[in-house]
Design a protein around this motif. Structure first.
Motif, PDB file in Angstrom:
ATOM      1  N   THR A 173       7.167  38.402  -2.560  1.00  0.00           N
ATOM      2  CA  THR A 173       6.356  37.375  -3.207  1.00  0.00           C
ATOM      3  C   THR A 173       5.822  37.939  -4.510  1.00  0.00           C
ATOM      4  O   THR A 173       5.149  38.982  -4.515  1.00  0.00           O
ATOM      5  CB  THR A 173       5.163  36.960  -2.310  1.00  0.00           C
ATOM      6  OG1 THR A 173       5.666  36.514  -1.059  1.00  0.00           O
ATOM      7  CG2 THR A 173       4.345  35.862  -2.973  1.00  0.00           C
ATOM      8  N   ALA A 174       6.110  37.249  -5.617  1.00  0.00           N
ATOM      9  CA  ALA A 174       5.602  37.687  -6.914  1.00  0.00           C
ATOM     10  C   ALA A 174       4.107  37.423  -6.987  1.00  0.00           C
ATOM     11  O   ALA A 174       3.624  36.382  -6.539  1.00  0.00           O
ATOM     12  CB  ALA A 174       6.321  36.944  -8.036  1.00  0.00           C
ATOM     13  N   LEU A 175       3.361  38.369  -7.533  1.00  0.00           N
ATOM     14  CA  LEU A 175       1.936  38.155  -7.783  1.00  0.00           C
ATOM     15  C   LEU A 175       1.798  37.409  -9.113  1.00  0.00           C
ATOM     16  O   LEU A 175       2.648  37.554  -9.994  1.00  0.00           O
ATOM     17  CB  LEU A 175       1.201  39.487  -7.829  1.00  0.00           C
ATOM     18  CG  LEU A 175       1.203  40.277  -6.511  1.00  0.00           C
ATOM     19  CD1 LEU A 175       0.524  41.626  -6.703  1.00  0.00           C
ATOM     20  CD2 LEU A 175       0.539  39.494  -5.404  1.00  0.00           C
ATOM     21  N   PRO A 176       0.745  36.619  -9.272  1.00  0.00           N
ATOM     22  CA  PRO A 176       0.566  35.888 -10.538  1.00  0.00           C
ATOM     23  C   PRO A 176       0.562  36.848 -11.726  1.00  0.00           C
ATOM     24  O   PRO A 176      -0.008  37.936 -11.654  1.00  0.00           O
ATOM     25  CB  PRO A 176      -0.799  35.217 -10.371  1.00  0.00           C
ATOM     26  CG  PRO A 176      -1.005  35.128  -8.891  1.00  0.00           C
ATOM     27  CD  PRO A 176      -0.328  36.337  -8.319  1.00  0.00           C
ATOM     28  N   ALA A 177       1.211  36.437 -12.782  1.00  0.00           N
ATOM     29  CA  ALA A 177       1.343  37.281 -13.977  1.00  0.00           C
ATOM     30  C   ALA A 177       0.164  37.077 -14.916  1.00  0.00           C
ATOM     31  O   ALA A 177       0.310  36.564 -16.019  1.00  0.00           O
ATOM     32  CB  ALA A 177       2.658  36.983 -14.685  1.00  0.00           C
ATOM     33  N   SER A 178      -1.012  37.470 -14.450  1.00  0.00           N
ATOM     34  CA  SER A 178      -2.192  37.364 -15.301  1.00  0.00           C
ATOM     35  C   SER A 178      -3.325  38.209 -14.741  1.00  0.00           C
ATOM     36  O   SER A 178      -3.433  38.385 -13.525  1.00  0.00           O
ATOM     37  CB  SER A 178      -2.650  35.911 -15.418  1.00  0.00           C
ATOM     38  OG  SER A 178      -3.082  35.443 -14.158  1.00  0.00           O
ATOM     39  N   GLY A 179      -4.126  38.726 -15.631  1.00  0.00           N
ATOM     40  CA  GLY A 179      -5.357  39.417 -15.230  1.00  0.00           C
ATOM     41  C   GLY A 179      -5.152  40.577 -14.288  1.00  0.00           C
ATOM     42  O   GLY A 179      -4.318  41.434 -14.494  1.00  0.00           O
ATOM     43  N   GLY A 180      -5.911  40.594 -13.202  1.00  0.00           N
ATOM     44  CA  GLY A 180      -5.929  41.711 -12.277  1.00  0.00           C
ATOM     45  C   GLY A 180      -4.787  41.753 -11.294  1.00  0.00           C
ATOM     46  O   GLY A 180      -4.732  42.655 -10.464  1.00  0.00           O
ATOM     47  N   THR A 181      -3.865  40.802 -11.345  1.00  0.00           N
ATOM     48  CA  THR A 181      -2.749  40.803 -10.396  1.00  0.00           C
ATOM     49  C   THR A 181      -1.464  41.345 -11.016  1.00  0.00           C
ATOM     50  O   THR A 181      -0.386  41.166 -10.466  1.00  0.00           O
ATOM     51  CB  THR A 181      -2.506  39.393  -9.835  1.00  0.00           C
ATOM     52  OG1 THR A 181      -2.313  38.500 -10.920  1.00  0.00           O
ATOM     53  CG2 THR A 181      -3.668  38.940  -8.977  1.00  0.00           C
ATOM     54  N   GLU A 182      -1.584  41.984 -12.165  1.00  0.00           N
ATOM     55  CA  GLU A 182      -0.455  42.684 -12.758  1.00  0.00           C
ATOM     56  C   GLU A 182      -0.970  43.970 -13.390  1.00  0.00           C
ATOM     57  O   GLU A 182      -2.177  44.146 -13.572  1.00  0.00           O
ATOM     58  CB  GLU A 182       0.266  41.811 -13.790  1.00  0.00           C
ATOM     59  CG  GLU A 182      -0.534  41.493 -15.031  1.00  0.00           C
ATOM     60  CD  GLU A 182       0.218  40.607 -16.019  1.00  0.00           C
ATOM     61  OE1 GLU A 182       1.413  40.354 -15.839  1.00  0.00           O
ATOM     62  OE2 GLU A 182      -0.410  40.175 -16.983  1.00  0.00           O
TER      63      GLU A 182
END
Length: 181
Positions: free
Chosen positions: A142-151
């Motif tokens: 599952t890809a983590l959202p590509a923004s802020g603290g999740t990348e």
């Protein structure tokens, strides 16, 4: 207590071969180079993570080929090594059972809940900040959202990942934007 060594590169050839190191006897034993006792996809720069059930997840990497599940040789495919039979089994190469982003030289760390964090790396689009999770209960990514603290805050490949006692993962070093960090 054995150590799995699988894949890599020799000259211009990408390897599917595997061997086991036994620290008790300081010996290496090559697994037969056929069928299930070698990587199902030759790969260099893949991630490897020991799962709670003792199997080893091997995912991503690079092998110079072009296929529907590879962007200019950067791989999305994944496979599991089962130490009980010394065999590799490829996960289905579609949808959630392969990396959501093709990547090589990424980092991997097993989280306290048994999932595997996979982050960073490199592919045809450049250095990656993206991250994803592998769930061994369903063999899915599952890809983590590509923004802020999740990348990653800095895109990087060739970094290290260290699982910390508090459950967090330290990711440090590597290459980013053609500069060694």
């Amino acid at each position: 207590g054995r150590v799995l060594i699988a894949g890599g590169k020799r000259g211009r050839s990408f390897l599917a071969s595997a061997e086991l190191f036994n620290p008790a006897s300081d010996t290496f034993t090559a697994l037969p180079a056929s069928g299930g006792t070698e990587l199902q996809t030759a790969r260099d720069g893949a991630i490897a993570a020991v799962l709670p059930n003792g199997q080893v997840l091997i995912a991503g990497g690079y092998n110079g080929s072009s296929s529907p599940h590879s962007a200019d040789g950067y791989l999305q495919s994944a496979e599991l090594f089962n130490p009980a039979g010394d065999t590799f089994t490829a996960l289905p190469a579609s949808g959630a059972t392969e990396l959501q982003t093709a990547r090589e030289s990424a980092v991997a760390a097993v989280l306290p809940n048994g999932q595997v964090l996979i982050a960073g790396g490199y592919n045809v689009n450049g250095f990656l900040a993206s991250a994803e999770l592998f769930n061994p209960a369903s063999d899915t990514f599952t890809a983590l959202p590509a923004s802020g603290g999740t990348e990653l805050q800095t895109a990087r490949n060739g970094a290290i990942a260290a699982e910390l006692p508090n459950g967090q993962v330290l990711i440090a070093g590597g290459y980013s934007y053609n500069v060694f960090d």
